[in-house]
Motif scaffolding. Structure first.
Motif, PDB file in Angstrom:
ATOM      1  N   UNK A   2       9.418  -4.153 -15.576  1.00 27.05           N
ATOM      2  CA  UNK A   2       9.740  -5.425 -14.926  1.00 27.05           C
ATOM      3  C   UNK A   2       9.495  -5.373 -13.422  1.00 27.05           C
ATOM      4  N   UNK A   3       9.309  -4.173 -12.872  1.00 27.51           N
ATOM      5  CA  UNK A   3       9.060  -4.036 -11.436  1.00 27.51           C
ATOM      6  C   UNK A   3       7.576  -4.138 -11.071  1.00 27.51           C
ATOM      7  N   UNK A  37       7.857  -9.542 -23.103  1.00 30.10           N
ATOM      8  CA  UNK A  37       8.016  -8.101 -23.308  1.00 30.10           C
ATOM      9  C   UNK A  37       6.719  -7.482 -23.802  1.00 30.10           C
ATOM     10  N   UNK A  38       6.591  -6.192 -23.540  1.00 26.63           N
ATOM     11  CA  UNK A  38       5.561  -5.365 -24.141  1.00 26.63           C
ATOM     12  C   UNK A  38       6.313  -4.248 -24.848  1.00 26.63           C
ATOM     13  N   UNK A  39       6.272  -4.273 -26.166  1.00 25.24           N
ATOM     14  CA  UNK A  39       7.001  -3.288 -26.971  1.00 25.24           C
ATOM     15  C   UNK A  39       8.456  -3.136 -26.518  1.00 25.24           C
ATOM     16  N   UNK A  40       9.168  -4.231 -26.464  1.00 23.59           N
ATOM     17  CA  UNK A  40      10.591  -4.282 -26.120  1.00 23.59           C
ATOM     18  C   UNK A  40      10.911  -3.915 -24.669  1.00 23.59           C
ATOM     19  N   UNK A  41       9.911  -3.833 -23.827  1.00 32.21           N
ATOM     20  CA  UNK A  41      10.128  -3.595 -22.404  1.00 32.21           C
ATOM     21  C   UNK A  41       9.817  -4.895 -21.670  1.00 32.21           C
ATOM     22  N   UNK A  42      10.789  -5.422 -20.964  1.00 28.04           N
ATOM     23  CA  UNK A  42      10.567  -6.658 -20.220  1.00 28.04           C
ATOM     24  C   UNK A  42       9.582  -6.433 -19.091  1.00 28.04           C
ATOM     25  N   UNK A  44       7.642  -8.347 -15.522  1.00 31.57           N
ATOM     26  CA  UNK A  44       7.944  -9.272 -14.434  1.00 31.57           C
ATOM     27  C   UNK A  44       7.630 -10.706 -14.870  1.00 31.57           C
ATOM     28  N   UNK A  45       8.465 -11.674 -14.501  1.00 32.62           N
ATOM     29  CA  UNK A  45       8.284 -13.049 -14.977  1.00 32.62           C
ATOM     30  C   UNK A  45       7.046 -13.777 -14.454  1.00 32.62           C
ATOM     31  N   UNK A  46       6.349 -13.233 -13.476  1.00 32.41           N
ATOM     32  CA  UNK A  46       5.175 -13.935 -12.940  1.00 32.41           C
ATOM     33  C   UNK A  46       3.880 -13.621 -13.676  1.00 32.41           C
ATOM     34  N   UNK A  47       3.931 -12.690 -14.648  1.00 28.44           N
ATOM     35  CA  UNK A  47       2.742 -12.456 -15.469  1.00 28.44           C
ATOM     36  C   UNK A  47       2.607 -13.616 -16.443  1.00 28.44           C
ATOM     37  N   UNK A  48       1.382 -14.080 -16.644  1.00 29.56           N
ATOM     38  CA  UNK A  48       1.132 -15.213 -17.537  1.00 29.56           C
ATOM     39  C   UNK A  48       0.760 -14.739 -18.934  1.00 29.56           C
ATOM     40  N   UNK A  49       1.272 -15.446 -19.915  1.00 29.14           N
ATOM     41  CA  UNK A  49       0.928 -15.140 -21.295  1.00 29.14           C
ATOM     42  C   UNK A  49      -0.208 -16.054 -21.739  1.00 29.14           C
ATOM     43  N   UNK A  50      -1.013 -15.539 -22.678  1.00 31.32           N
ATOM     44  CA  UNK A  50      -2.153 -16.323 -23.158  1.00 31.32           C
ATOM     45  C   UNK A  50      -2.365 -16.157 -24.659  1.00 31.32           C
ATOM     46  N   UNK A  51      -1.354 -15.659 -25.371  1.00 31.44           N
ATOM     47  CA  UNK A  51      -1.451 -15.514 -26.816  1.00 31.44           C
ATOM     48  C   UNK A  51      -1.379 -14.090 -27.318  1.00 31.44           C
ATOM     49  N   UNK A  52      -1.495 -13.132 -26.434  1.00 30.70           N
ATOM     50  CA  UNK A  52      -1.409 -11.724 -26.816  1.00 30.70           C
ATOM     51  C   UNK A  52       0.051 -11.278 -26.829  1.00 30.70           C
ATOM     52  N   UNK A  53       0.353 -10.308 -27.683  1.00 30.20           N
ATOM     53  CA  UNK A  53       1.706  -9.758 -27.716  1.00 30.20           C
ATOM     54  C   UNK A  53       1.883  -8.602 -26.731  1.00 30.20           C
ATOM     55  N   UNK A  54       0.769  -8.034 -26.270  1.00 28.71           N
ATOM     56  CA  UNK A  54       0.872  -6.824 -25.444  1.00 28.71           C
ATOM     57  C   UNK A  54       0.079  -6.877 -24.148  1.00 28.71           C
ATOM     58  N   UNK A  55      -0.691  -7.920 -23.931  1.00 26.29           N
ATOM     59  CA  UNK A  55      -1.526  -8.013 -22.729  1.00 26.29           C
ATOM     60  C   UNK A  55      -1.210  -9.328 -22.018  1.00 26.29           C
ATOM     61  N   UNK A  56      -0.989  -9.229 -20.712  1.00 22.94           N
ATOM     62  CA  UNK A  56      -0.684 -10.388 -19.874  1.00 22.94           C
ATOM     63  C   UNK A  56      -1.635 -10.380 -18.686  1.00 22.94           C
ATOM     64  N   UNK A  57      -1.672 -11.483 -17.970  1.00 26.24           N
ATOM     65  CA  UNK A  57      -2.607 -11.560 -16.856  1.00 26.24           C
ATOM     66  C   UNK A  57      -2.072 -12.446 -15.751  1.00 26.24           C
ATOM     67  N   UNK A  58      -2.781 -12.407 -14.644  1.00 21.64           N
ATOM     68  CA  UNK A  58      -2.559 -13.318 -13.530  1.00 21.64           C
ATOM     69  C   UNK A  58      -3.942 -13.634 -12.960  1.00 21.64           C
ATOM     70  N   UNK A  59      -4.263 -14.921 -12.916  1.00 21.41           N
ATOM     71  CA  UNK A  59      -5.502 -15.329 -12.261  1.00 21.41           C
ATOM     72  C   UNK A  59      -5.203 -15.348 -10.771  1.00 21.41           C
ATOM     73  N   UNK A  60      -5.783 -14.394 -10.063  1.00 21.61           N
ATOM     74  CA  UNK A  60      -5.485 -14.228  -8.643  1.00 21.61           C
ATOM     75  C   UNK A  60      -6.289 -15.162  -7.754  1.00 21.61           C
ATOM     76  N   UNK A  61      -7.511 -15.460  -8.177  1.00 26.04           N
ATOM     77  CA  UNK A  61      -8.352 -16.303  -7.333  1.00 26.04           C
ATOM     78  C   UNK A  61      -9.489 -16.869  -8.169  1.00 26.04           C
ATOM     79  N   UNK A  62      -9.839 -18.117  -7.880  1.00 32.86           N
ATOM     80  CA  UNK A  62     -11.004 -18.757  -8.488  1.00 32.86           C
ATOM     81  C   UNK A  62     -11.743 -19.507  -7.396  1.00 32.86           C
TER      82      UNK A  62
END
Length: 189
Positions: A2-3, A37-42, A44-62
């Motif tokens: 989460x950090x 969560x990723x495998x029961x580990x929370x 950070x709330x600013x990561x975006x979900x897109x349908x994966x159970x284990x992979x998250x992302x953040x679009x930093x710049x476009x």
């Protein structure tokens, strides 16, 4: 876990939540509530979900003018169990491509593992971008070894000096310019 926060220093010049063309437009984050969560580990709330159970992302710049996107990834990239590339391609990448994005910078220092299945979605992504490219920077060595097992080098630029990019010291435009020059040298010798 989460950090581990997504990089936020470029938020003064771009925020996906304020971009009407972004998939994450209007998203609001509770700074104190970890919801994913990723495998029961929370995480950070600013990561975006897109349908994966284990992979998250953040679009930093476009940059729609220069047709590139910078995406930071976090978690386990698992095509074998969860078909993460399908979710990434169909949900995030196709939205960016529909808005003219042809060059993709994937930052992978927080990708802990990669489990492959097949390369069909990678091939589709590569074929969709015409004169563009996909570049993976700062991925861990063991992740790159797994990339090699399915020959992702046919579709992505990665490894070598791309493993040691000091991207946080640059503006997004300077990072793109440097990586675009590198891509031109490698792809058009």
């Amino acid at each position: 876990m989460q950090n581990i926060e997504p990089y936020n220093r470029w938020e003064k010049v771009y925020e996906a939540t304020c971009d009407p063309q972004s998939l994450f437009y209007g998203e609001q984050y509770d700074p104190f509530l970890c919801r994913n969560t990723i495998y029961n580990h929370y995480i950070h709330p600013r990561w975006d979900e897109f349908g994966s159970k284990t992979l998250y992302l953040k679009i930093l710049f476009v940059s729609y003018e220069q047709q590139f996107a910078i995406i930071e990834l976090m978690g386990e990239w698992n095509d074998c169990l969860y078909n993460d590339i399908m979710h990434l391609k169909r949900t995030v990448i196709e939205n960016l491509e529909a808005n003219g994005i042809q060059k993709f910078i994937l930052i992978g220092e927080n990708v802990l593992n990669f489990h492959y299945s097949d390369d069909s979605y990678y091939e589709d992504w590569f074929n969709d971008i015409d004169d563009g490219w996909i570049m993976a920077i700062n991925f861990r060595d063991h992740v790159l070894e797994e990339f090699d097992k399915i020959n992702l080098n046919y579709y992505f630029l990665y490894g070598g000096q791309l493993n040691h990019v000091k991207w946080r010291t640059l503006s997004p435009i300077k990072l793109f310019t440097a990586l675009d020059q590198y891509a031109n040298k490698v792809l058009n010798p």
